[in-house]
Motif scaffolding. Structure first.
Motif: not given
Length: 256
Positions: A241-250
């Motif tokens: 959940k702390f992946n730096k690109d997570i919001f872009k990924i979602i």
């Protein structure tokens, strides 16, 4: 169908190596916003148990709420279990790091519903540093000889990212058992071993692994939301959940 989310900064083991009220808290609560919004758009009602900080941060994303700002929780799953002590059997607790793509469904005939089955992987460095390390401590204290329904036989655990008890009888069995093992651990093991300050999430064993044991020992029918019928979602477990690109990924509906 209502989904019950929960989050509090008043959880003791968050300060032992995970996160408390800091930038990581806000990061996690941003995931809650996405999870709640998607669930609501799919037709789910949203109830939220939260502290003052999380209630304010997520205002507008839930339909109803319960404040737990005056309650201090010792370990991670204390809040989730507390929710089930307050809600009737049949209620569904739901983690804020799960992002639905269609409306959630589950097997209503099962006594207990979990999110997914997590198999033990002997050569997994992460599991050796967490799950197996905690289990070794439990073996040292011979917990299987002291706590009813506990054993070291299961080679998997049931993730409680989604949790539902079908009846009051089943709910009471699991909740009472949880508090008995929790009390034993906090009284007899944690003062000496100090696993919480090391950042170890002991509820992985006290809740998820123990609940797996209870099911196996008592022939309790259980099932998972993962891969059930048409369910489609992503659960951003642990540090993913702390992946730096997570919001872009979602946003792009890709996976990590």
């Amino acid at each position: 169908m209502n989904l019950i989310f929960s989050y509090s900064t008043h959880i003791g083991d968050y300060k032992g190596g995970r996160y408390t009220k800091d930038n990581k808290t806000d990061h996690v609560l941003e995931l809650y916003k996405i999870s709640m919004e998607r669930a609501k758009n799919l037709g789910h009602g949203i109830k939220f148990y939260g502290c003052e900080y999380s209630l304010n941060y997520l205002k507008g994303y839930y339909d109803s709420f319960v404040s737990v700002d005056d309650i201090e929780f010792e370990i991670t799953d204390d809040l989730k279990i507390y929710v089930h002590t307050q809600e009737p059997a049949g209620s569904i607790s739901f983690d804020g790091d799960i992002s639905l793509e269609n409306k959630l469904s589950f097997d209503e005939t099962s006594d207990i519903i979990f999110e997914q089955k997590e198999e033990f992987v002997p050569d997994s460095p992460w599991q050796w540093d967490t799950i197996f390390k905690i289990l070794d401590i439990f073996k040292k204290y011979k917990v299987d000889e002291i706590v009813s329904d506990f054993s070291f036989e299961p080679k998997h655990l049931c993730n409680v990212g989604v949790l539902r008890f079908r009846t009051e009888e089943v709910r009471n069995l699991f909740i009472d058992s949880y508090y008995k093992l929790r009390r034993y651990y906090l009284t007899n093991i944690e003062p000496t071993e100090k696993l919480i300050p090391q950042g170890l999430i002991v509820s992985t064993i006290i809740c998820q692994y123990y609940f797996t044991n209870i099911c196996e020992k008592n022939n309790i029918k259980y099932n998972f939301t993962r891969d059930y019928k048409s369910n489609k979602y992503k659960h951003y477990l642990g540090h993913s959940k702390f992946n730096k690109d997570i919001f872009k990924i979602i946003k792009n509906k890709t996976t990590i």
